[in-house]
Scaffold this motif. Structure first.
Motif, PDB file in Angstrom:
ATOM      1  N   TYR A   1       0.821  -1.212   0.000  1.00  0.00           N
ATOM      2  CA  TYR A   1       0.000   0.000   0.000  1.00  0.00           C
ATOM      3  C   TYR A   1       0.857   1.266   0.000  1.00  0.00           C
ATOM      4  O   TYR A   1       1.994   1.277   0.486  1.00  0.00           O
ATOM      5  CB  TYR A   1      -0.971   0.006   1.178  1.00  0.00           C
ATOM      6  CG  TYR A   1      -0.339   0.216   2.542  1.00  0.00           C
ATOM      7  CD1 TYR A   1      -0.403   1.467   3.173  1.00  0.00           C
ATOM      8  CD2 TYR A   1       0.302  -0.826   3.208  1.00  0.00           C
ATOM      9  CE1 TYR A   1       0.168   1.662   4.428  1.00  0.00           C
ATOM     10  CE2 TYR A   1       0.871  -0.633   4.460  1.00  0.00           C
ATOM     11  CZ  TYR A   1       0.796   0.618   5.064  1.00  0.00           C
ATOM     12  OH  TYR A   1       1.366   0.818   6.300  1.00  0.00           O
ATOM     13  N   ASN A   2       0.293   2.330  -0.540  1.00  0.00           N
ATOM     14  CA  ASN A   2       0.948   3.630  -0.606  1.00  0.00           C
ATOM     15  C   ASN A   2       0.765   4.329   0.740  1.00  0.00           C
ATOM     16  O   ASN A   2      -0.245   4.997   0.979  1.00  0.00           O
ATOM     17  CB  ASN A   2       0.361   4.464  -1.748  1.00  0.00           C
ATOM     18  CG  ASN A   2       1.148   5.726  -2.014  1.00  0.00           C
ATOM     19  OD1 ASN A   2       1.702   6.335  -1.098  1.00  0.00           O
ATOM     20  ND2 ASN A   2       1.182   6.142  -3.272  1.00  0.00           N
TER      21      ASN A   2
ATOM     22  N   ARG B   1       0.105   8.148   0.766  1.00  0.00           N
ATOM     23  CA  ARG B   1      -1.281   8.529   0.424  1.00  0.00           C
ATOM     24  C   ARG B   1      -2.246   8.126   1.525  1.00  0.00           C
ATOM     25  O   ARG B   1      -3.218   8.845   1.807  1.00  0.00           O
ATOM     26  CB  ARG B   1      -1.676   7.877  -0.903  1.00  0.00           C
ATOM     27  CG  ARG B   1      -0.982   8.448  -2.103  1.00  0.00           C
ATOM     28  CD  ARG B   1      -1.476   9.872  -2.410  1.00  0.00           C
ATOM     29  NE  ARG B   1      -2.805   9.819  -3.023  1.00  0.00           N
ATOM     30  CZ  ARG B   1      -3.834  10.586  -2.677  1.00  0.00           C
ATOM     31  NH1 ARG B   1      -3.733  11.438  -1.682  1.00  0.00           N
ATOM     32  NH2 ARG B   1      -4.987  10.481  -3.308  1.00  0.00           N
TER      33      ARG B   1
ATOM     34  N   LEU C   1      -4.047   2.923  -4.743  1.00  0.00           N
ATOM     35  CA  LEU C   1      -3.416   2.991  -3.424  1.00  0.00           C
ATOM     36  C   LEU C   1      -2.924   1.659  -2.879  1.00  0.00           C
ATOM     37  O   LEU C   1      -2.126   1.651  -1.932  1.00  0.00           O
ATOM     38  CB  LEU C   1      -4.399   3.610  -2.418  1.00  0.00           C
ATOM     39  CG  LEU C   1      -4.966   4.987  -2.788  1.00  0.00           C
ATOM     40  CD1 LEU C   1      -5.739   5.569  -1.620  1.00  0.00           C
ATOM     41  CD2 LEU C   1      -3.862   5.939  -3.209  1.00  0.00           C
TER      42      LEU C   1
END
Length: 436
Positions: free
Chosen positions: A153-154, A157, A263
């Motif tokens: 996952y980002n 963000r 994301l």
């Protein structure tokens, strides 16, 4: 193992557990070191950036066994070309093979049993990993890398949107809705119609068993209850526009990822290396988390991908090829190269080395990366079986699911269609299949 042919087709398998991954092999002996048998040249087919450096290191250390490496394409291409070469009698000595493809290659008679040469490395792998290449007392490869599933996952963000990695798939749906509200141009994840292995892994995590064999009778479960429930879960997200149904790794998808509009990627531990290749500027922005759970408290995950180094039936030097395979998958020089390129080694020593190494560049700022990765590897679901016609299943799945997305018809119907085509193909080929 005994496999008979009827009119060029593969007949029913000769033993009950011949392709069940829970049947671990018992090697006969380690044999005489191939390096003492005189100079031989081996042809080796394999994809991946780690191969060139490792082959060069092996050749330097083994003057009596010299390996020529050729990249003939990825896993599917390699398997297809190996079958063609095997029929023509001019295949390579050794080849990389994805775990899910191994059963069909064994049934096709393309791979050699190397149990006589691998007893000395069996304990270099966990039983679950060794079982991936061991069938009914025979060994058909040395495990190379494994892909336990995690949530990539980002993190940057996530922090900007004030969201947390979801612990369960129910939480995943809630976070997906939250993302759409906070950034209407962003999606938490992608549902990719062609990702057969990814969906299989998520279904296995939910309890699905797509192939089983007992007393020469196969049971196919591609449309079993667990798989249909997973399809329904993603159907709900697609219908509510909470995930984007589109192919992965296209120029359009890559552009969205680079803009921070995709994301997460629920995938295997090789995924950070793939994403770094298309989003280098996001190095350090990403992290991994445990894969969301279908049932809270059940942290088991499936493997998605991974491969083994096999010896082919065409090889005139199987012992030398087995020596090469063992070195490639257990030698420190080899697994250090794997780690540097973001692969997660199959060997225990390689995994231990990875745990004390820097994380992949995409997740460079995550201090607990290897803690999460190691736990995922330790909690993989054992005894996952793949069937003898995985390529047929993959093609049928991709066609049916892509059509379902395009025509907005239920994903569960696409799974049922895939199941029926796989069963029909197995029966036509000569396998005995229980049920409809």
């Amino acid at each position: 193992m005994r496999i008979s042919r009827l009119g060029g087709s593969i007949a029913a398998l000769g033993t009950a557990a011949v392709l069940a991954a829970c049947s671990s092999g018992t090697p006969a002996s380690t044999g005489t070191p191939a390096a003492n048998a005189g100079p031989v040249t081996l042809e080796f087919w394999c994809w991946g950036s780690a191969q060139k450096a490792n082959v060069e290191a092996f050749n330097k250390a083994h003057p009596n066994i010299q390996v020529k490496h050729t990249d003939v394409g990825g896993g599917t291409d390699t398997a297809t070309k190996l079958l063609t070469a095997n029929r023509a009698g001019n295949g390579p000595d050794a080849a990389c093979m994805e775990y899910e493809t191994l059963p069909s290659m064994i049934v096709a008679g393309a791979l050699a049993d190397i149990s006589a040469y691998t007893g000395d490395v069996k304990d270099a792998f966990s039983p679950e990993v060794w079982d991936l290449t061991s069938f009914d007392g025979a060994v058909y490869g040395v495990p190379q890398d494994v892909g336990p599933m995690v949530l990539v996952y980002n993190k940057k963000r996530f922090q900007e949107l004030k969201i947390e990695p979801p612990a369960t798939w129910q939480d995943f749906a809630k976070v997906a809705a939250d993302v759409r509200k906070k950034d209407p141009e962003a999606y938490l994840a992608t549902f990719a119609p062609s990702e057969f292995g990814n969906f299989a892994g998520l279904a296995q995590q939910a309890g699905a068993s797509w192939w089983k064999v007992q007393d020469q009778t196969w049971t196919v479960g591609i449309a079993d209850q667990a798989s249909l429930e997973v399809a329904d879960f993603w159907q709900g997200l697609i219908d509510k526009d909470l995930v984007k149904a589109e192919p992965l790794l296209t120029p359009e998808w890559n552009n969205k990822l680079n803009k921070g509009k995709i994301l997460t990627w629920p995938a295997a531990l090789w995924a950070p290396g793939v994403l770094y290749g298309i989003a280098e500027k996001q190095a350090g922005d990403w992290a991994i988390a445990p894969l969301p759970q279908w049932k809270e408290g059940d942290d088991r995950v499936a493997f998605q991908g991974g491969s083994a180094l096999t010896v082919t039936k065409a090889s005139k030097h199987p012992e030398a090829a087995a020596t090469f395979a063992k070195w490639m998958e257990t030698n420190k020089t080899a697994y250090d190269v794997q780690i540097s390129l973001g692969e997660y080694p199959a060997s225990l020593a390689g995994q231990q080395a990875a745990s004390s190494s820097p994380p992949p560049k995409l997740t460079a700022n995550q201090k607990d990366y290897w803690d999460i990765a190691t736990k995922a590897a330790q909690r993989t679901i054992p005894h996952i079986s793949w069937g003898p016609n995985v390529n047929t299943a993959k093609s049928a799945y991709q066609d049916a699911v892509s059509a379902a997305i395009k025509n907005r018809t239920p994903l569960r119907d696409a799974l049922t269609k895939t199941h029926n085509l796989v069963v029909e193909d197995m029966k036509t080929t000569g396998f005995k299949v229980a049920g409809p």
